[in-house]
Write a protein that holds these residues in place. Structure first.
Motif, PDB file in Angstrom:
ATOM      1  N   SER A 190       0.666  -1.155   0.123  1.00  0.00           N
ATOM      2  CA  SER A 190      -0.204  -0.045  -0.065  1.00  0.00           C
ATOM      3  C   SER A 190       0.895   1.248  -0.089  1.00  0.00           C
ATOM      4  O   SER A 190       0.297   2.292  -0.091  1.00  0.00           O
ATOM      5  CB  SER A 190      -0.745   0.045   1.225  1.00  0.00           C
ATOM      6  OG  SER A 190      -0.197   0.206   2.528  1.00  0.00           O
ATOM      7  N   ALA A 192       2.887   1.934   2.486  1.00  0.00           N
ATOM      8  CA  ALA A 192       3.113   2.582   4.061  1.00  0.00           C
ATOM      9  C   ALA A 192       4.682   1.920   4.539  1.00  0.00           C
ATOM     10  O   ALA A 192       5.015   0.831   4.070  1.00  0.00           O
ATOM     11  CB  ALA A 192       1.976   2.038   4.857  1.00  0.00           C
ATOM     12  N   ASP A 194       6.793  -0.274   6.240  1.00  0.00           N
ATOM     13  CA  ASP A 194       6.623  -1.503   7.110  1.00  0.00           C
ATOM     14  C   ASP A 194       7.483  -1.740   8.272  1.00  0.00           C
ATOM     15  O   ASP A 194       7.366  -1.971   9.225  1.00  0.00           O
ATOM     16  CB  ASP A 194       6.651  -2.584   6.120  1.00  0.00           C
ATOM     17  CG  ASP A 194       6.401  -4.017   6.657  1.00  0.00           C
ATOM     18  OD1 ASP A 194       5.041  -4.196   7.074  1.00  0.00           O
ATOM     19  OD2 ASP A 194       7.406  -4.667   6.956  1.00  0.00           O
ATOM     20  N   ARG A 340      -4.102  -2.495   4.404  1.00  0.00           N
ATOM     21  CA  ARG A 340      -3.414  -2.725   5.580  1.00  0.00           C
ATOM     22  C   ARG A 340      -3.441  -3.752   6.354  1.00  0.00           C
ATOM     23  O   ARG A 340      -2.810  -4.109   7.492  1.00  0.00           O
ATOM     24  CB  ARG A 340      -3.939  -1.367   6.511  1.00  0.00           C
ATOM     25  CG  ARG A 340      -3.665  -0.063   5.996  1.00  0.00           C
ATOM     26  CD  ARG A 340      -2.089   0.128   5.802  1.00  0.00           C
ATOM     27  NE  ARG A 340      -1.674   0.604   7.059  1.00  0.00           N
ATOM     28  CZ  ARG A 340      -0.193   0.250   7.410  1.00  0.00           C
ATOM     29  NH1 ARG A 340       0.518  -0.223   6.502  1.00  0.00           N
ATOM     30  NH2 ARG A 340       0.466   0.501   8.641  1.00  0.00           N
ATOM     31  N   PHE A 386      -1.757   2.140  14.362  1.00  0.00           N
ATOM     32  CA  PHE A 386      -2.148   1.812  12.748  1.00  0.00           C
ATOM     33  C   PHE A 386      -3.467   2.413  12.495  1.00  0.00           C
ATOM     34  O   PHE A 386      -3.822   2.313  11.295  1.00  0.00           O
ATOM     35  CB  PHE A 386      -2.442   0.203  12.795  1.00  0.00           C
ATOM     36  CG  PHE A 386      -1.309  -0.548  12.654  1.00  0.00           C
ATOM     37  CD1 PHE A 386      -1.023  -1.216  11.308  1.00  0.00           C
ATOM     38  CD2 PHE A 386      -0.769  -1.093  13.762  1.00  0.00           C
ATOM     39  CE1 PHE A 386       0.233  -2.092  11.093  1.00  0.00           C
ATOM     40  CE2 PHE A 386       0.592  -1.883  13.553  1.00  0.00           C
ATOM     41  CZ  PHE A 386       0.773  -2.368  12.446  1.00  0.00           C
TER      42      PHE A 386
END
Length: 529
Positions: A190, A192, A194, A340, A386
């Motif tokens: 996505s 984001a 990690d 996510r 998150f």
């Protein structure tokens, strides 16, 4: 084991000057030169007696000359200064003057010009041919290339061993960061972030660790993923060279690997990175397939627990991940966005490894259910990072698991009404059942119940609805209600009698009062007209 430091790409000027067989002599004292002047990398050695050889030179080279261009009578100090200035502007590492070929010794104006411009000047004795200097430089370059090749093999071996650890992917990226002396970041599918190594890379402010650098890298990673094709790119940002490479198949990218450091990666470093990209891509593919299989197993164990077969679930869990959390337990439910879900699952898998016997989790449709023991509070707080809404049940045993799940779902509904955060069922239960009605679909029922009063107020300018609320809040007492409204108690009594008539209810009974109070709570504060 600490990594072997990567050798430099090119030899420094100092190493060339220190070659014993060349008998080179530095005429410009090191203390008079710019800092690190003798540490400049030597790309190659070139010889020329042109008055302006710069069109045929490149930065980092050592220029050798016999001084033919200075042999003409009347050569001025300005000529020497302009000659050296051009070399310095071109980025030449050093100038070597061969003596006893055209003239004896090195011209003093040349020494003065080199000192003035901070260019190292080396005297090459007559017995040292220029080809010997060039060959020595070539040998040093070849030696370093071999050393970097050896380093690359050692780095790849260390990375391969790291990949065999239980946390293979993280260990591999951490080892790559150490070997290259670069930070290494992995972005999920996505876009984001990690994980990143060293772990505090983007925690500090300024330079490589700034939030601005993270935003730039993340933006570029998202762009590569959006294209949906295997790709790589190199950027310059804040004095760093950033390298990004997609991971996974063309039709199913798994993420982006990003590296950043003060130097650009050479061929040997690229070979190390290429091997990590292959391993990381394979690990992500394997992790995806393994996660799906483990996810199905976890979901099966969850159904076993909800069905009351705790012993079966306990046996399988103990073999796979460790014992189930000790009673009393709490259930927490979250509903992450689909993109996510993989990142959350991997995060929870790591927490299970770190805290055996404290956490069990499984998917249930769009939801992820967590079963935690009494020490699970910090873990639930981490879920909020998150950007998740978290609903948490009361404590209970496994026989009451279905009730705990129902409580967690109600808490999640309440959490979804506001910003991401945790809502515990204990908070809801303290507020009472009637307060909960205001957050359910009973709102329309409450509005319909009260509509005769709201319509009358709208048509005649009365205040029956507000009077009813104040009267119920004062336990049906006319005096306190009148004081709150600022009217006479007979006025309140008259309004309540009129409300009874419009509603067709006897407000002297507890049932009617409780029902209307629930209707007021369910309808909320919005206008009822």
């Amino acid at each position: 084991m600490s990594p072997i430091a990567a050798p430099p790409l090119l030899p420094p000027l100092r190493r060339l000057l220190d070659q014993p067989g060349l008998r080179l002599r530095l005429l410009t004292p090191e203390a008079s030169l710019p800092a690190q002047a003798l540490e400049q990398s030597v790309e190659w050695v070139h010889s020329s007696d042109l008055a302006d050889p710069t069109p045929f030179l490149s930065a980092g080279q050592v220029l050798l000359t016999t001084g033919t261009q200075f042999a003409a009578e009347g050569t001025t100090d300005a000529f020497y200064a302009e000659y050296v200035s051009r070399l310095r502007a071109r980025g030449i590492a050093a100038l070597g003057f061969g003596t006893e070929v055209v003239r004896d010794g090195t011209p003093d104006p040349l020494v003065a010009a080199c000192l003035a411009h901070g260019l190292p000047l080396v005297e090459v004795p007559y017995g040292t041919p220029f080809i010997a200097v060039a060959r020595a430089a070539g040998d040093l370059v070849a030696e370093l290339r071999y050393a970097r090749h050896t380093w690359a093999l050692g780095a790849q071996r260390a990375i391969s061993l790291a990949a065999l650890r239980p946390d293979g992917l993280s260990a591999t990226l951490s080892e790559l960061s150490r070997q290259l002396n670069h930070w290494v970041a992995l972005f999920d599918a996505s876009g984001a972030l990690d994980r990143v190594f060293p772990r505090d890379t983007f925690a500090a402010s300024g330079g490589a660790n700034s939030r601005g650098s993270l935003a730039r890298v993340q933006q570029e990673a998202a762009r590569l993923l959006h294209r949906g094709q295997r790709a790589s790119t190199t950027l310059d940002e804040g004095g760093e060279t950033l390298t990004l490479q997609t991971l996974g198949r063309r039709d199913q990218l798994r993420g982006v690997l990003a590296l950043g450091g003060a130097t650009e990666l050479d061929q040997a470093s690229q070979e190390v990175v290429t091997s990590v990209i292959a391993m990381a891509g394979l690990a992500l593919e394997q992790n995806s397939a393994l996660d799906r299989a483990r996810g199905h197993l976890r979901s099966g164990l969850l159904h076993a627990l909800l069905g009351g077969d705790v012993e079966l679930a306990q046996t399988i869990s103990r073999e796979m991940w460790g014992p189930l959390p000790h009673e009393p337990v709490r259930i927490a439910i979250v509903e992450p966005l689909p993109e996510r879900l993989d990142a959350l699952t991997e995060f929870l898998e790591l927490r299970v490894e770190e805290r055996p016997g404290q956490l069990f989790f499984a998917r249930e449709g769009r939801s992820v259910m967590l079963c935690v023991d009494q020490t699970g509070g910090p873990l639930l707080d981490e879920l909020v990072s998150f950007g998740l809404h978290v609903g948490v049940s009361d404590h209970g045993g496994y026989p009451s698991l279905q009730h705990l799940v129902a409580q967690a779902r109600q808490s999640l509904e309440r959490s979804n009404e506001g910003a991401p955060g945790i809502v515990e069922f204990e908070v809801i239960s303290r507020q009472g059942v009637l307060a909960f009605l205001a957050r359910t679909d009973a709102s329309e029922v409450g509005r319909a119940t009260l509509r005769p009063l709201s319509d009358h107020d709208a048509a005649h300018g009365t205040a029956l609805l507000g009077t009813l609320r104040a009267w119920l809040e004062q336990n049906g007492q006319f005096g306190p209600a009148a004081a709150e409204l600022g009217v006479h108690r007979h006025t309140v009594r008259g309004r309540i009698d009129q409300a009874e008539a419009l509603l067709g209810r006897d407000l002297g009974t507890f049932h009617a009062r409780a029902d209307l109070w629930a209707a007021l709570l369910a309808a909320g504060d919005a206008p009822l007209g």
